[in-house]
Design an enzyme around this catalytic site. Structure first.
Site, mmCIF file in Angstrom:
data_model
loop_
_atom_site.group_PDB
_atom_site.id
_atom_site.type_symbol
_atom_site.label_atom_id
_atom_site.label_comp_id
_atom_site.label_asym_id
_atom_site.label_seq_id
_atom_site.Cartn_x
_atom_site.Cartn_y
_atom_site.Cartn_z
ATOM 1 N N SER A 47 0.801 -1.220 0.000
ATOM 2 C CA SER A 47 0.000 0.000 0.000
ATOM 3 C C SER A 47 0.836 1.274 0.000
ATOM 4 O O SER A 47 0.376 2.323 -0.469
ATOM 5 C CB SER A 47 -0.940 0.011 1.210
ATOM 6 N N HIS A 78 -0.875 5.965 6.685
ATOM 7 C CA HIS A 78 -0.252 5.833 5.366
ATOM 8 C C HIS A 78 0.119 7.232 4.865
ATOM 9 O O HIS A 78 -0.527 8.218 5.237
ATOM 10 C CB HIS A 78 -1.218 5.184 4.366
#
Length: 265
Positions: free
Chosen positions: A40, A246
């Site tokens: 990711s 993230h």
């Protein structure tokens, strides 16, 4: 005779240089065959902007691989990084993007093998002792099991792309220390999680070097822009939850992309 010899050699050398230039020009103009592998952190989860065709892989037009491809002469671009990918999933599902003509490969991998999401969740919701236990368990995995998984993955990449330059990008420290507002993860837990990132960086750097790959440490570039910073390049707890912890769009454009540019220039 000697006076006539030098112009002859000069003409010959000029002809050789011209031929070499003409031969090299088409290859140079053809551009880079680039394949972006990984998890990711490479697919662009966290940018809240996805291509609509990659499904649960959540590939973003604002992810650093796409940004790099947009700003370089690229012949082919294979973007197969996928949210949630482990080393096993790279081996089973991403290597088809590689071949003997691949010039550049980038990859971030290892965080999901070590249970990144579960560890952060435990520290976010649990006690100090449960956070410490989760981080220590992850560190044990990172130092004992992950090296072999990385070695296997890197060997497979080299086998499929024997002439490519392979760039392994690391993970940033997630947090800034100090005051972070009410309801945030405590500084103690943030420090534990950053320590886990440091252990991960050390192991990935070592295995990438052993494989003959280029390792890019992004911790310095992200310093001052983690969760709790005035200008964060990493998301805190968000909705949807998958984007939590993230890199956001700035993390890709101002963090990862310049780091990759610096090693491919």
């Amino acid at each position: 005779m000697r006076l006539r010899l030098f112009p002859t050699l000069g003409s010959l050398a000029a002809g050789v240089l011209l031929a070499a230039t003409l031969t090299a020009t088409p290859a140079a103009a053809a551009g880079t065959d680039y394949a972006a592998l990984g998890d990711s952190y490479s697919s662009g989860v966290g940018t809240n902007n996805y291509d609509g065709v990659s499904g649960s892989c959540l590939r973003s037009p604002q992810a650093y691989p796409r940004l790099w491809a947009n700003t370089h002469v690229v012949a082919t671009f294979q973007f197969v990084a996928c949210s949630g990918a482990t080393t096993r999933e790279v081996l089973s599902g991403q290597l088809g993007a590689l071949n003997s003509g691949t010039d550049l490969v980038t990859i971030s991998i290892g965080g999901n093998d070590a249970g990144f999401a579960d560890v952060v969740t435990t520290c976010r919701l649990g006690s100090d002792s449960s956070c410490l236990s989760a981080v220590n368990t992850a560190k044990a995995y990172i130092t004992t099991t992950l090296p072999g998984r990385l070695d296997e993955t890197y060997r497979a990449i080299r086998s499929r792309a024997p002439y490519a330059r392979v760039v392994v990008l690391g993970y940033p420290r997630l947090f800034e220390l100090g005051w972070c507002g009410f309801g945030s993860i405590s500084e103690y837990k943030r420090n534990l999680l950053n320590g886990g990132s440091d252990t991960m960086s050390s192991v990935i750097s070592s295995r990438a070097g052993a494989a003959g790959f280029t390792y890019v440490d992004v911790r310095g570039r992200f310093a001052g822009h983690g969760v709790c910073a005035a200008s964060p390049w990493i998301n805190g707890t968000t909705w949807p939850v998958v984007e939590s912890y993230h890199p956001n769009a700035s993390g890709h454009s101002s963090g990862y992309l310049p780091a990759l540019n610096a090693t491919t220039a």
